[in-house]
Write an enzyme that holds these catalytic residues in place. Structure first.
Site, PDB file in Angstrom:
ATOM      1  N   ARG A  47      -6.178 -23.461  19.707  1.00 44.28           N
ATOM      2  CA  ARG A  47      -6.285 -24.179  21.139  1.00 44.28           C
ATOM      3  C   ARG A  47      -7.757 -24.373  21.414  1.00 44.28           C
ATOM      4  O   ARG A  47      -8.076 -25.350  22.256  1.00 44.28           O
ATOM      5  CB  ARG A  47      -5.512 -23.575  22.220  1.00 44.28           C
ATOM      6  CG  ARG A  47      -4.215 -23.723  22.026  1.00 44.28           C
ATOM      7  CD  ARG A  47      -3.441 -23.149  23.385  1.00 44.28           C
ATOM      8  NE  ARG A  47      -3.209 -21.790  23.064  1.00 44.28           N
ATOM      9  CZ  ARG A  47      -2.526 -20.832  23.949  1.00 44.28           C
ATOM     10  NH1 ARG A  47      -2.057 -21.293  24.985  1.00 44.28           N
ATOM     11  NH2 ARG A  47      -2.629 -19.625  23.483  1.00 44.28           N
ATOM     12  N   HIS A  59       7.423 -24.206  19.566  1.00 44.84           N
ATOM     13  CA  HIS A  59       7.831 -24.195  18.083  1.00 44.84           C
ATOM     14  C   HIS A  59       8.823 -25.510  17.859  1.00 44.84           C
ATOM     15  O   HIS A  59       8.398 -26.087  16.801  1.00 44.84           O
ATOM     16  CB  HIS A  59       8.956 -22.972  17.844  1.00 44.84           C
ATOM     17  CG  HIS A  59       8.447 -21.633  17.728  1.00 44.84           C
ATOM     18  ND1 HIS A  59       8.983 -20.502  17.565  1.00 44.84           N
ATOM     19  CD2 HIS A  59       7.332 -21.124  17.999  1.00 44.84           C
ATOM     20  CE1 HIS A  59       8.472 -19.358  17.469  1.00 44.84           C
ATOM     21  NE2 HIS A  59       7.289 -19.697  17.765  1.00 44.84           N
ATOM     22  N   LYS A 117      10.192 -16.622  14.224  1.00 45.71           N
ATOM     23  CA  LYS A 117      11.359 -16.347  15.088  1.00 45.71           C
ATOM     24  C   LYS A 117      11.126 -16.431  16.746  1.00 45.71           C
ATOM     25  O   LYS A 117      10.034 -15.985  16.973  1.00 45.71           O
ATOM     26  CB  LYS A 117      12.223 -15.372  14.607  1.00 45.71           C
ATOM     27  CG  LYS A 117      11.413 -13.932  14.906  1.00 45.71           C
ATOM     28  CD  LYS A 117      11.374 -13.489  15.971  1.00 45.71           C
ATOM     29  CE  LYS A 117      10.246 -12.370  16.337  1.00 45.71           C
ATOM     30  NZ  LYS A 117       9.968 -12.149  17.874  1.00 45.71           N
ATOM     31  N   ASP A 121      12.697 -12.382  22.100  1.00 45.38           N
ATOM     32  CA  ASP A 121      11.544 -11.816  21.485  1.00 45.38           C
ATOM     33  C   ASP A 121      12.062 -10.799  20.247  1.00 45.38           C
ATOM     34  O   ASP A 121      11.485 -10.700  19.280  1.00 45.38           O
ATOM     35  CB  ASP A 121      10.561 -11.027  22.355  1.00 45.38           C
ATOM     36  CG  ASP A 121       9.144 -10.853  21.727  1.00 45.38           C
ATOM     37  OD1 ASP A 121       8.589 -11.767  21.355  1.00 45.38           O
ATOM     38  OD2 ASP A 121       8.819  -9.675  21.486  1.00 45.38           O
TER      39      ASP A 121
END
Length: 336
Positions: free
Chosen positions: A36, A78, A96, A177
């Site tokens: 970023r 994502h 994931k 998570d």
């Protein structure tokens, strides 16, 4: 096997782990990184000797020298960037969980299908020799008929050390998570026990300790899976527990004291599965990993990129796990 030039989309700690893995892979090279901020990207590029650094994700996707993109942003980003990468004709390995919800995952898979690119959710533990040996033991009946599974992945970040995990806008909470590993493993056990390619639980219940923002600090889940297998799951980011896998059968049990998803298992190292027959003495089965898990993951993508999916983590497998996570979060009242 295809040699792949990788672009890393984000420059956080998990991206660093994957970059180190690509450096040790046989069929991957690091081509570019985007963050970023341009300064952060340049610092990361210098650390790993990456030729190109971009201060915008769009610039990396426009790079014709990038074959495959590793997406390591926070969970809610994502879907957006996996779709954008597919539209740019890049193969996609996405951390994931693939997305925050199953509905989002369907959109990502549709984009990969429409643009004819490879897509895989980065459950690296599924490729580890430990996991493969566990599946073999269950499939060959080493503990008889499987009856129950107990899986735990839980740690304590401390009160002020997990702003992302505590923020619902960033897909916070233990279930997304690390609980995603627990659902994935429990389903894998059922698949191995029943000889079925993809399974989903018939029942999902659970409870959690929720913050005042509705995020699960730690949670427990109870699943009924095909084969009449009961799975008990425990996960969290504000409670240290004994991370493990236990599989109980009619003639014995299997214990994995250090599951392949733990941070210390990311390097090439040995691990154990303990097989204890009913009324018998424990047998320690030694598992040797000759390649770090992220290097193995990068090479596995290279081996299957032309297939667009890998057999261990098909798109149907990803959707089944995402639907299970949706149901677990709903059961504990996530966001309520």
């Amino acid at each position: 096997m295809t040699d792949l030039r990788w672009g890393l989309l984000a420059a956080g700690s998990i991206a660093a782990d994957f970059a180190a893995g690509v450096e040790r892979s046989k069929h991957g090279t690091l081509e570019a990184v985007a963050a970023r901020s341009a300064d952060r990207a340049r610092e990361f590029a210098t650390r790993f000797d990456i030729p190109k650094a971009y201060g915008a994700y769009e610039d990396l996707l426009a790079d014709p020298d990038v074959d495959a993109v590793y997406i390591a942003t926070p969970h809610p980003m994502h879907a957006q960037w996996a779709i954008r990468a597919a539209e740019a004709g890049k193969h996609v390995l996405c951390e994931k969980p693939l997305t925050v919800t199953a509905a989002e995952a369907e959109k990502v898979i549709d984009a990969a299908r429409r643009h004819d690119v490879f897509l895989m959710e980065a459950f690296m533990y599924r490729l580890h020799p430990q996991t493969r040996r566990l599946v073999e033991l269950i499939s060959c009946g080493a503990i008889g008929e499987v009856r129950a599974v107990d899986v735990s992945f839980s740690f304590d970040t401390g009160a002020n050390d997990a702003p992302r995990l505590a923020d619902p806008a960033l897909g916070g909470g233990g279930i997304l998570d690390v609980g995603c590993y627990c659902t994935s493993l429990a389903r894998l056990v059922s698949q191995a026990a029943t000889g079925t390619e993809v399974v989903e639980p018939t029942t999902v219940t659970g409870m959690a300790r929720l913050t005042d923002r509705g995020v699960d600090e730690f949670a427990m889940g109870l699943l009924r899976l095909p084969g009449d297998i009961i799975a008990q799951l425990s996960c969290g980011y504000r409670l240290t527990q004994d991370d493990h896998i236990r599989v109980y059968g009619t003639t014995g049990q299997l214990h994995v004291p250090q599951p392949a998803w733990l941070p210390q298992m990311r390097r090439a190292t040995s691990s154990q599965i303990v097989l204890t027959p009913s009324g018998g003495e424990p047998e320690v089965i030694e598992i040797e990993a000759t390649q770090s898990v992220f290097a193995r993951e990068a090479d596995h993508v290279a081996a299957h990129v032309d297939d667009r999916q890998v057999p261990e983590l098909t798109w149907a497998e990803t959707i089944a796990n995402m639907r299970t996570l949706d149901r677990w979060r709903a059961a504990v009242g996530y966001g309520g």
